[in-house]
Design an enzyme around this catalytic site. Structure first.
Site, PDB file in Angstrom:
ATOM      1  N   CYS A   1       0.830  -1.199   0.000  1.00  0.00           N
ATOM      2  CA  CYS A   1       0.000   0.000   0.000  1.00  0.00           C
ATOM      3  C   CYS A   1       0.867   1.253   0.000  1.00  0.00           C
ATOM      4  CB  CYS A   1      -0.904   0.041   1.239  1.00  0.00           C
ATOM      5  SG  CYS A   1      -1.977  -1.394   1.426  1.00  0.00           S
TER       6      CYS A   1
ATOM      7  N   ASP B   1      -2.746  -9.990   5.348  1.00  0.00           N
ATOM      8  CA  ASP B   1      -1.593 -10.109   6.242  1.00  0.00           C
ATOM      9  C   ASP B   1      -1.572  -9.013   7.304  1.00  0.00           C
ATOM     10  OD1 ASP B   1      -1.138  -8.394   4.061  1.00  0.00           O
ATOM     11  OD2 ASP B   1       1.033  -8.549   4.250  1.00  0.00           O
TER      12      ASP B   1
ATOM     13  N   ILE C   1      15.669  -5.896 -19.132  1.00  0.00           N
ATOM     14  CA  ILE C   1      15.606  -4.681 -19.943  1.00  0.00           C
ATOM     15  C   ILE C   1      16.909  -4.493 -20.708  1.00  0.00           C
ATOM     16  CG2 ILE C   1      16.433  -3.128 -18.108  1.00  0.00           C
ATOM     17  CD1 ILE C   1      14.288  -1.099 -19.311  1.00  0.00           C
TER      18      ILE C   1
ATOM     19  N   SER D   1      13.485  -9.648  -6.847  1.00  0.00           N
ATOM     20  CA  SER D   1      14.724  -9.106  -7.402  1.00  0.00           C
ATOM     21  C   SER D   1      15.918  -9.526  -6.555  1.00  0.00           C
ATOM     22  CB  SER D   1      14.642  -7.578  -7.517  1.00  0.00           C
ATOM     23  OG  SER D   1      15.400  -6.936  -6.550  1.00  0.00           O
ATOM     24  N   GLY D   2      17.114  -9.358  -7.113  1.00  0.00           N
ATOM     25  CA  GLY D   2      18.351  -9.759  -6.448  1.00  0.00           C
ATOM     26  C   GLY D   2      19.056  -8.633  -5.725  1.00  0.00           C
TER      27      GLY D   2
END
Length: 592
Positions: free
Chosen positions: A2, A95, A285, A360-361
């Protein structure tokens, strides 16, 4: 996930609350909720990920405890079962709905029970009205605030433009902000580019009352005793821990995707996620045309080996000047990494493909020792700390000082420079050089430079990013490794490379490390549209801190002899100029 906002003290008009909500709607387009009393308000814009039909905020316990929440709690099911056994009742399975009961039962220690990424705001009306704010261990979810001591008011929001839209905080830039920005590519710590706005640090709990003021407590730093082990065992432990966390982070009621840059960190996350989510969609990308640092062939190979469905997003550099204003606005303050444009377009592509969640890493380099500057600092002599700080800079110290006016140099001598502040902090840290560097990277640079950028540019497109390397178990494991299992000689992230063998293609493991960034040196060459745009933008708008002739000389140097240092310097000044133009316009509108 949010966007949240609110205040305690004062009395914001309904249209002010609607304006704050509207300015953050891109981060929560699925629903808008708010609640308000005589001198308080809480609001949220929802991006529905868990329990799509529930999740109405503020979450409440009676009338006296109300909570808004940004993030994801990966252990919410376990918490709900525990609290249900204690007699608490829940009306949905979102949650965040465990938070009022958790706070009611444990008080300010409620954060000790949370596993996830979060920024939480609680209004507690049981005695003197109290506002409680809390951030996660890594600082994945930013929370900006303005404390007006004189009028006894505190305002907060997930994004800077939204916070600055309310009456009170000024759009005026901090005088020292330019130096902080050019020294580290974006302000670190609790500072922002604005005089009257701070950001809550990671692992922090703030309590505000009108009579008691604002008190911020950082959760106690954990010890990371070195655990002797060998490389093979360390790699196995890292792989197991990352697999466990990556699989746990696949919890959602919407489809999950992954970012695959073609480097080690994101490739390993993709491979592990694909075990849990068959045929997971992987996004990369690249840029139209022939540019340096093209990684798409590696990303394709990772996707093929792991069984992921590969998506190639291509960006046209000719369009970048038109895009920069939008990217700078969403960030709220300058970030000099050219990757910001790539990141914005990457998450745009993820969103357009229909995904709300991606992994993501990010953060692997900070905790496992992946940066060249870390490797160099471990072998440098007495001046290692100064060299290390200079390696962080958008513009190295010698060039930076030459760009400043004499008046601004005098100001920095009198008030202290950002360079000297960080050097002092490193010298005051652990006698173990890698431990001191890692503490700084994790506490200062990672939240400010990486995580806020990822948060703002992903949520600009209503995409939630989850970060396995920021999970506490992974961070703790990495920081307990002996130095030589993280960095030895020219080898970096040794344990992570060991963990990836057999999961990631050899071509990725054996390739030289290269930055995932925009090739700006080539794009700022003479004749390229980006250099012309920068020249036009930087020809005006100086405010007494930068020497116009020195800036002009920098552009001439780049046009005659393109190089990485002058290209990044020009890019950084350009980003700052775009940002100052934006805040000047907003300040003038407010004054009108």
């Amino acid at each position: 996930m949010c966007r949240i906002y609110g205040h305690l003290g004062g009395n914001l008009a309904h249209h002010h609350l609607r304006a704050v909500s509207a300015l953050q709607r891109h981060g929560g387009p699925d629903a808008r909720f708010s609640a308000a009393g005589d001198d308080w308000a809480l609001g949220n814009n929802r991006l529905a990920i868990i329990d799509l039909d529930g999740g109405e905020q503020p979450f409440k316990l009676g009338r006296d405890i109300q909570v808004v929440f940004n993030g994801e709690l990966y252990n919410h099911k376990e918490l709900r079962q525990r609290l249900h056994a204690l007699g608490y009742v829940f009306h949905d399975h979102c949650d965040g709905n465990v938070l009022p009961a958790l706070y009611h039962h444990y008080g300010l220690d409620f954060v000790e029970h949370l596993d996830g990424m979060y920024a939480v705001a609680i209004i507690d009306l049981r005695a003197e009205p109290k506002l409680v704010l809390a951030t996660d261990e890594a600082g994945m979810k930013p929370l900006y605030y303005h404390w007006d001591r004189r009028h006894r008011q505190l305002y907060f929001s997930s994004e800077l433009p939204a916070l600055l839209s309310v009456p009170g905080p000024s759009w005026e830039e901090s005088i020292g902000g330019l130096d902080a920005y050019l020294t580290t590519k974006t302000p670190f710590g609790e500072q922002t580019m604005f005089d009257q706005v701070q950001v809550l640090p990671r692992a922090a709990t703030a309590v505000y009352t009108r009579d008691g003021g604002l008190k911020i407590d950082r959760r106690a730093k954990r010890d990371f005793p070195v655990v002797p082990t060998d490389l093979e065992t360390a790699g196995q432990r890292a792989q197991y821990t990352l697999r466990t966390e990556t699989h746990r982070l696949a919890l959602a009621d919407v489809p999950i995707s992954t970012i695959t840059s073609g480097g080690l960190d994101s490739s390993l996350v993709t491979a592990l996620l694909a075990e849990k989510v068959p045929h997971v969609h992987a996004f990369n990308i690249a840029y139209t045309g022939d540019w340096p640092f093209d990684e798409k062939r590696y990303a394709r190979e990772v996707a093929r080996l792991s069984g992921a469905r590969y998506h190639q997003i291509e960006a046209d550099p000719a369009e970048f000047p038109k895009l920069m204003d939008e990217v700078v606005w969403h960030l709220g303050q300058p970030n000099a990494d050219p990757i910001t444009l790539s990141t914005y377009l990457l998450f745009q592509g993820v969103s357009e493909a229909g995904f709300k969640v991606t992994l993501s890493g990010d953060a692997a380099d900070e905790i496992f020792g992946g940066y060249g500057r870390i490797k160099k600092a471990l072998t440098d002599g007495d001046g290692w700390d100064r060299n290390y700080v200079d390696a962080l800079a958008a513009i190295p110290s010698a060039t930076r000082n030459a760009l400043y006016t004499e008046d601004y140099r005098d100001y920095l001598r009198d008030n202290g420079s950002e360079f000297d502040r960080i050097v002092g902090q490193l010298r005051a840290g652990s006698s173990d050089r890698l431990a001191a560097i890692t503490e700084f990277e994790v506490d200062q640079r990672l939240p400010a430079y990486h995580l806020r950028r990822v948060d703002h540019l992903s949520m600009a497109h209503s995409v939630e990013v989850r970060l396995p390397f920021c999970q506490t178990s992974v961070t703790d494991l990495a920081r307990s490794l002996p130095t030589d299992l993280r960095v030895r000689g020219d080898e970096v992230k040794r344990t992570l490379y060991a963990a990836a063998r057999g999961l990631v293609p050899d071509s990725v493991l054996n390739r030289p490390k290269q930055p995932f960034t925009l090739p700006i040196t080539a794009m700022l060459a003479d004749g390229q549209p980006l250099l012309g745009y920068a020249r036009d933008m930087l020809a005006s708008g100086h405010d007494g801190r930068l020497d116009p002739q020195a800036v002009e000389g920098l552009i001439k140097t780049q046009a005659a002899n393109p190089n990485d240092e002058s290209a990044l310097a020009i890019w950084s000044l350009l980003i700052h100029r775009i940002w100052t133009r934006q805040i000047t316009c907003q300040g003038e509108r407010r004054a009108a």
